[in-house]
Each structure stands twice: as C-alpha cells, then as structure tokens.
Write an enzyme that holds these catalytic residues in place. Structure first.
Site, PDB file in Angstrom:
ATOM      1  N   LEU A 178       0.816  -1.221   0.000  1.00  0.00           N
ATOM      2  CA  LEU A 178       0.000   0.000   0.000  1.00  0.00           C
ATOM      3  C   LEU A 178       0.851   1.273   0.000  1.00  0.00           C
ATOM      4  O   LEU A 178       0.393   2.327   0.430  1.00  0.00           O
ATOM      5  CB  LEU A 178      -1.011   0.002   1.165  1.00  0.00           C
ATOM      6  CG  LEU A 178      -2.011  -1.160   1.132  1.00  0.00           C
ATOM      7  CD1 LEU A 178      -2.968  -1.093   2.328  1.00  0.00           C
ATOM      8  CD2 LEU A 178      -2.825  -1.181  -0.159  1.00  0.00           C
ATOM      9  N   ALA A 217       6.012  -2.171  -8.329  1.00  0.00           N
ATOM     10  CA  ALA A 217       7.263  -1.499  -8.690  1.00  0.00           C
ATOM     11  C   ALA A 217       7.120  -0.032  -8.333  1.00  0.00           C
ATOM     12  O   ALA A 217       6.022   0.442  -8.053  1.00  0.00           O
ATOM     13  CB  ALA A 217       7.518  -1.632 -10.196  1.00  0.00           C
ATOM     14  N   ASN A 229      13.773  -1.246  -5.232  1.00  0.00           N
ATOM     15  CA  ASN A 229      12.392  -1.778  -5.243  1.00  0.00           C
ATOM     16  C   ASN A 229      12.087  -2.578  -6.508  1.00  0.00           C
ATOM     17  O   ASN A 229      11.313  -3.529  -6.461  1.00  0.00           O
ATOM     18  CB  ASN A 229      11.373  -0.649  -5.074  1.00  0.00           C
ATOM     19  CG  ASN A 229      10.036  -1.174  -4.583  1.00  0.00           C
ATOM     20  OD1 ASN A 229       9.983  -2.124  -3.788  1.00  0.00           O
ATOM     21  ND2 ASN A 229       8.952  -0.597  -5.058  1.00  0.00           N
ATOM     22  N   THR A 244       7.875  -2.825 -19.770  1.00  0.00           N
ATOM     23  CA  THR A 244       7.471  -1.518 -20.305  1.00  0.00           C
ATOM     24  C   THR A 244       8.183  -1.204 -21.616  1.00  0.00           C
ATOM     25  O   THR A 244       9.309  -1.669 -21.854  1.00  0.00           O
ATOM     26  CB  THR A 244       7.803  -0.419 -19.266  1.00  0.00           C
ATOM     27  OG1 THR A 244       7.763   0.858 -19.912  1.00  0.00           O
ATOM     28  CG2 THR A 244       9.180  -0.565 -18.668  1.00  0.00           C
ATOM     29  N   TYR A 272      14.520   3.917 -14.565  1.00  0.00           N
ATOM     30  CA  TYR A 272      13.292   3.103 -14.517  1.00  0.00           C
ATOM     31  C   TYR A 272      13.328   2.044 -15.627  1.00  0.00           C
ATOM     32  O   TYR A 272      13.100   0.854 -15.381  1.00  0.00           O
ATOM     33  CB  TYR A 272      12.070   4.025 -14.662  1.00  0.00           C
ATOM     34  CG  TYR A 272      10.779   3.280 -14.925  1.00  0.00           C
ATOM     35  CD1 TYR A 272      10.162   2.544 -13.910  1.00  0.00           C
ATOM     36  CD2 TYR A 272      10.167   3.305 -16.186  1.00  0.00           C
ATOM     37  CE1 TYR A 272       8.967   1.862 -14.152  1.00  0.00           C
ATOM     38  CE2 TYR A 272       8.988   2.627 -16.433  1.00  0.00           C
ATOM     39  CZ  TYR A 272       8.397   1.899 -15.417  1.00  0.00           C
ATOM     40  OH  TYR A 272       7.233   1.209 -15.660  1.00  0.00           O
ATOM     41  N   HIS A 330       0.368  10.757 -15.659  1.00  0.00           N
ATOM     42  CA  HIS A 330      -0.127  10.244 -16.941  1.00  0.00           C
ATOM     43  C   HIS A 330      -1.072  11.247 -17.602  1.00  0.00           C
ATOM     44  O   HIS A 330      -1.855  11.923 -16.931  1.00  0.00           O
ATOM     45  CB  HIS A 330      -0.812   8.886 -16.731  1.00  0.00           C
ATOM     46  CG  HIS A 330       0.173   7.837 -16.299  1.00  0.00           C
ATOM     47  ND1 HIS A 330      -0.119   6.830 -15.411  1.00  0.00           N
ATOM     48  CD2 HIS A 330       1.482   7.659 -16.630  1.00  0.00           C
ATOM     49  CE1 HIS A 330       0.959   6.078 -15.222  1.00  0.00           C
ATOM     50  NE2 HIS A 330       1.944   6.566 -15.949  1.00  0.00           N
ATOM     51  N   LEU A 331      -0.980  11.299 -18.927  1.00  0.00           N
ATOM     52  CA  LEU A 331      -1.635  12.392 -19.655  1.00  0.00           C
ATOM     53  C   LEU A 331      -3.159  12.418 -19.482  1.00  0.00           C
ATOM     54  O   LEU A 331      -3.719  13.470 -19.179  1.00  0.00           O
ATOM     55  CB  LEU A 331      -1.270  12.301 -21.151  1.00  0.00           C
ATOM     56  CG  LEU A 331      -1.871  13.431 -21.993  1.00  0.00           C
ATOM     57  CD1 LEU A 331      -1.315  14.788 -21.570  1.00  0.00           C
ATOM     58  CD2 LEU A 331      -1.617  13.198 -23.484  1.00  0.00           C
ATOM     59  N   ARG A 358      10.354  18.799 -23.383  1.00  0.00           N
ATOM     60  CA  ARG A 358      10.923  18.247 -22.151  1.00  0.00           C
ATOM     61  C   ARG A 358      12.049  17.304 -22.568  1.00  0.00           C
ATOM     62  O   ARG A 358      11.868  16.540 -23.527  1.00  0.00           O
ATOM     63  CB  ARG A 358       9.808  17.495 -21.432  1.00  0.00           C
ATOM     64  CG  ARG A 358      10.075  17.096 -20.035  1.00  0.00           C
ATOM     65  CD  ARG A 358       8.815  16.605 -19.353  1.00  0.00           C
ATOM     66  NE  ARG A 358       8.082  15.612 -20.140  1.00  0.00           N
ATOM     67  CZ  ARG A 358       6.959  15.014 -19.752  1.00  0.00           C
ATOM     68  NH1 ARG A 358       6.438  15.315 -18.593  1.00  0.00           N
ATOM     69  NH2 ARG A 358       6.362  14.135 -20.513  1.00  0.00           N
TER      70      ARG A 358
HETATM   71  N1  LIG Z   1       0.851   2.656 -15.848  1.00  0.00           N
HETATM   72  C1  LIG Z   1       1.476   2.488 -17.009  1.00  0.00           C
HETATM   73  O1  LIG Z   1       1.149   3.112 -18.026  1.00  0.00           O
HETATM   74  C2  LIG Z   1       2.615   1.482 -17.103  1.00  0.00           C
HETATM   75  C3  LIG Z   1       3.317   1.365 -18.323  1.00  0.00           C
HETATM   76  C4  LIG Z   1       4.337   0.407 -18.417  1.00  0.00           C
HETATM   77  C5  LIG Z   1       4.623  -0.415 -17.340  1.00  0.00           C
HETATM   78  N2  LIG Z   1       3.944  -0.273 -16.167  1.00  0.00           N
HETATM   79  C6  LIG Z   1       4.263  -1.170 -15.052  1.00  0.00           C
HETATM   80  O2  LIG Z   1       3.063  -1.763 -14.601  1.00  0.00           O
HETATM   81  C7  LIG Z   1       3.125  -2.016 -13.200  1.00  0.00           C
HETATM   82  C8  LIG Z   1       1.899  -1.442 -12.526  1.00  0.00           C
HETATM   83  O3  LIG Z   1       1.821  -0.044 -12.788  1.00  0.00           O
HETATM   84  P1  LIG Z   1       0.711   0.848 -12.083  1.00  0.00           P
HETATM   85  O4  LIG Z   1       0.523   2.058 -12.906  1.00  0.00           O
HETATM   86  O5  LIG Z   1      -0.435  -0.003 -11.732  1.00  0.00           O
HETATM   87  O6  LIG Z   1       1.498   1.259 -10.753  1.00  0.00           O
HETATM   88  P2  LIG Z   1       0.903   1.492  -9.269  1.00  0.00           P
HETATM   89  O7  LIG Z   1       1.897   2.314  -8.522  1.00  0.00           O
HETATM   90  O8  LIG Z   1      -0.498   1.999  -9.359  1.00  0.00           O
HETATM   91  O9  LIG Z   1       0.869   0.017  -8.670  1.00  0.00           O
HETATM   92  C9  LIG Z   1       1.993  -0.602  -8.112  1.00  0.00           C
HETATM   93  C10 LIG Z   1       1.544  -1.269  -6.817  1.00  0.00           C
HETATM   94  O10 LIG Z   1       2.640  -1.979  -6.252  1.00  0.00           O
HETATM   95  C11 LIG Z   1       2.686  -1.740  -4.846  1.00  0.00           C
HETATM   96  N3  LIG Z   1       4.091  -1.948  -4.438  1.00  0.00           N
HETATM   97  C12 LIG Z   1       5.180  -1.249  -4.849  1.00  0.00           C
HETATM   98  N4  LIG Z   1       6.289  -1.754  -4.277  1.00  0.00           N
HETATM   99  C13 LIG Z   1       5.898  -2.791  -3.485  1.00  0.00           C
HETATM  100  C14 LIG Z   1       6.592  -3.710  -2.656  1.00  0.00           C
HETATM  101  N5  LIG Z   1       7.923  -3.644  -2.489  1.00  0.00           N
HETATM  102  N6  LIG Z   1       5.880  -4.660  -1.987  1.00  0.00           N
HETATM  103  C15 LIG Z   1       4.525  -4.743  -2.139  1.00  0.00           C
HETATM  104  N7  LIG Z   1       3.822  -3.884  -2.936  1.00  0.00           N
HETATM  105  C16 LIG Z   1       4.498  -2.935  -3.595  1.00  0.00           C
HETATM  106  C17 LIG Z   1       2.171  -0.318  -4.678  1.00  0.00           C
HETATM  107  O11 LIG Z   1       1.651  -0.063  -3.383  1.00  0.00           O
HETATM  108  C18 LIG Z   1       1.087  -0.258  -5.755  1.00  0.00           C
HETATM  109  O12 LIG Z   1      -0.174  -0.666  -5.234  1.00  0.00           O
HETATM  110  C19 LIG Z   1       4.440  -1.413 -12.722  1.00  0.00           C
HETATM  111  O13 LIG Z   1       5.379  -2.448 -12.605  1.00  0.00           O
HETATM  112  C20 LIG Z   1       4.824  -0.448 -13.835  1.00  0.00           C
HETATM  113  O14 LIG Z   1       6.213  -0.310 -13.922  1.00  0.00           O
HETATM  114  C21 LIG Z   1       2.945   0.663 -16.019  1.00  0.00           C
END
Ligand SMILES: NC(=O)c1ccc[n+]([C@@H]2O[C@H](COP(=O)([O-])OP(=O)(O)OC[C@H]3O[C@@H](n4cnc5c(N)ncnc54)[C@H](O)[C@@H]3O)[C@@H](O)[C@H]2O)c1
Length: 329
Positions: free
Chosen positions: A34, A75, A92, A117, A141, A189-190, A282
């Site tokens: 969380l 992550a 992490n 990603t 990242y 995010h946009l 940017r």
């Molecule tokens: N959102 C995007 O557009 C996008 C694009 C490419 C890749 N990703 C990848 O998708 C995944 C999810 O992205 P998201 O946007 O849902 O992110 P998010 O931050 O909403 O979700 C990540 C979740 O992981 C939990 N978390 C983080 N570290 C932790 C740990 N050590 N132990 C337990 N829980 C942990 C956080 O509390 C969170 O609930 C990520 O790995 C991100 O790199 C996302």
C-alpha cells in the site's frame, strides 16, 4: 484450489487485473504494501498487506495460499524520480524482484507474469516498435525493468521458470462501470491530467513542445485500455500453462495519438474546455512511441475490445467524474 498472487494488486493495473481474474473464476489474491496502492481498489478481494522485500513472509504467503503463479505489478514507476533517486528504483524494482524470485524458487512456484514496459526500448529506431527493437533504456526506470527481463531469461534457463514479460505502452482508462480507476500521487499520466484540468482540479496542465515532426507538432503516444491489458495477462498465463515458451510481448494499441488529439478527445467526452499551457520540449521525450503488438495478437490470440481513444477516455471520465478525489471520494 491453486491461487494466483497479484503482487501490486492494490495499484492501478494490478487492481483491474485482479478484478478480471476473479470475474473469470480464477482464485486470485492481492499482495501489496500500500505504498502507492489503495485498499479499496481490490474490491473486496483478499489483500495480504506486506512488502515483497520480506522474503520469509513472501515464502510463507506462497506456501499458505497454495500459490501456483505470480503476476508481478509491484514497482516504483515514476520515470523522473528514477533519475533523481535511482537507488530507490534499483532497490524496489530489481533487488525486490530478485527477492520475490528467490522466494518463489524456495516455495516451488515457477510461473511468472511480469509488468515490463516500452521504456526498455529507449529512443525509437523504428516507426512501430516490435519486440526485436533494440533495448537501450534512457532512464533508470527503464533499466530496472530491462534488468528484470534479463534475470527472468536466466531463471527460465537455469531453474525452469516459465515467464511472460509484457511490455506495456501507456495504460489508460478505467473499469467501464467506474468503480475503480487511476489514482496516482503525483499523477504523471496524460489522460488523468487532462481530465483533471477539465474538472478544474489541475490548473497547470502543460503541453511540452509543439514543434515535433508530427502532424500537429505534439508528441504521439500509444494508449491501451486497462482491461485490454488485463486480458493479455490472463492469456499469457494460459499460454504458459499450455507449455508456451517464455518470452516477451508488446502490449500497445498500434495507433498513436498526439497530446492535442487526447486533449480534444477529452473535451468532447467531458463536454468541457480543457485549459492548458504550451511550453517548450521536455528532455528525453521522443516525438513518437507506438507499439507493434502483432506478436501478442498472433501468439496469445489477444484482441482489443476497448481500443479506440474515445472509449478509453469515456471509461476514464466515468471514474474521475464519480471520484474527483480518487479512492478518497
Ligand atoms: N501505468 C502504465 O502506463 C505502465 C506502463 C508500463 C509499465 N507499467 C508497469 O506496470 C506495473 C503497474 O503499474 P501501475 O501504474 O499499476 O502502478 P501502481 O503504482 O499503481 O501500482 C503498483 C503497486 O505496487 C505496490 N508496491 C510497490 N512496491 C511494493 C513492494 N515492495 N511490496 C509490495 N507492494 C508494492 C504499490 O503499493 C502499488 O499498489 C508497474 O510495474 C509499472 O512499472 C505501467
């Protein structure tokens, strides 16, 4: 009954995938610390609160819950922060994932679906990037995700792990009924930034650069609906269960939209004008990032149900309109 552990299941993408798994009759539970996620996002599914860096606790959870596959969404995900605080990202995203993989090895769990990603590719050298595009990240990242892909390839060869690495382009939208959606702090995010600007909640929407070599001069990105992303995870799991070889798949829409197109589409869906400020480019923003997901289509049988931009934005608007303060109300 065997269980799927959704690591990061209280986050944006993880919570939608958790919902879809349970909707389809899988036994799935969330594991989340969380740090970024929201308790309410799991919609009543079992949530184990803990940190993936705690190996003993993860081993205990995997054993007690009879886990047979892990979906790893957890992550740290802010590209800018990864530049200013890379230690947090290597800890992490890389070290913690290694701990998770070792916990899985100890508990005898060998099936892994990984959130990778398009940031592992870096600067595009092809118009539509497929999985053979060179992987040369331009920020920490992206490097952390590429390092995990490398670890997975080696674990698969040496220890018989089966994995699918899903290289997402930009996840967008929300559950169509508006119960869960995107709630990041800070939001980068946009689409949510544009919607919040239209709601009067983000007075500082900036468009970075209108002199790119694109039709309207603004950057083009590839947006993919959150439930289409989630669907690909389920297909990835079934692909591995049928003995498919470990590999990576792009998950993109194949259709890029410019920043101004996104703003105009949000205005149309919301019926409101979106105020924004045009500023200079940017650093590190390529003009165009569009994914080629033909491998996921042909190998996984993945198709998009919510592909067009207006559908994506309508679902996001439903969430933001009913939850202007995210999960807090
Ligand atoms: N959102 C995007 O557009 C996008 C694009 C490419 C890749 N990703 C990848 O998708 C995944 C999810 O992205 P998201 O946007 O849902 O992110 P998010 O931050 O909403 O979700 C990540 C979740 O992981 C939990 N978390 C983080 N570290 C932790 C740990 N050590 N132990 C337990 N829980 C942990 C956080 O509390 C969170 O609930 C990520 O790995 C991100 O790199 C996302």
């Amino acid at each position: 009954m065997s269980t799927i552990l959704v690591a990061g299941g209280a986050g944006y993408i993880g919570s939608h995938c958790l919902w879809l798994l349970r909707q389809r009759g899988y036994h799935a539970i969330a594991f989340d610390n969380l740090s970024e996620g929201h308790r309410a996002a799991v919609l009543g599914a079992p949530l184990i609160e803990g940190d993936l860096a705690d190996r003993a606790f993860v081993v205990k959870t995997l054993r007690e819950q009879k886990v047979d596959a892990v979906f790893h969404f957890a992550a740290s995900c802010y590209v800018g922060e990864s530049v200013t605080d890379p230690a947090k990202y290597y800890a992490n995203n890389v070290a913690t994932t290694l701990t998770l993989l070792e916990a899985m090895r100890e508990a005898g769990v060998k099936t892994f679906i990984f959130s990778s990603t398009c940031a592992t590719y870096g600067e595009p050298v092809q118009d539509r990037m497929d999985e053979s595009h060179p992987q040369q990240p331009i920020n920490p990242y992206g490097w952390t995700k590429l390092m995990v892909e490398r670890m997975l390839a080696d674990y698969s060869r040496a220890y018989g792990f089966q994995y699918v690495a899903l290289r997402y382009f930009n996840a967008a939208g929300a559950h169509p009924d508006g119960t869960i959606g995107e709630d990041h702090d800070p939001e980068t995010h946009l689409i949510p930034l544009v919607i919040r600007a239209g709601q009067g909640l983000n007075p500082n929407l900036k468009v970075f650069g209108d002199d790119y070599p694109t039709p309207d001069g603004t950057c083009i990105r590839d947006y993919i609906h959150i439930l289409d992303l989630a669907e690909a995870h389920l297909l990835g799991l079934e692909y591995l269960r049928k003995g498919g070889p470990s590999t990576a798949f792009n998950l993109g829409n194949g259709a890029g939209y410019s920043v101004l197109e996104v703003i105009r589409a949000c205005e149309k869906v919301m019926g409101k004008k979106v105020p924004y400020q045009m500023v200079g480019r940017r650093a590190g923003d390529p003009a165009r990032l569009v994914g080629d997901a033909r491998k996921a289509h042909s190998t996984l049988g993945w198709t998009q149900r919510f592909g067009d931009l207006s559908t994506i934005i309508q679902s996001a608007w439903k969430w933001h309109e009913s939850h202007p303060r995210g999960f807090d109300g």
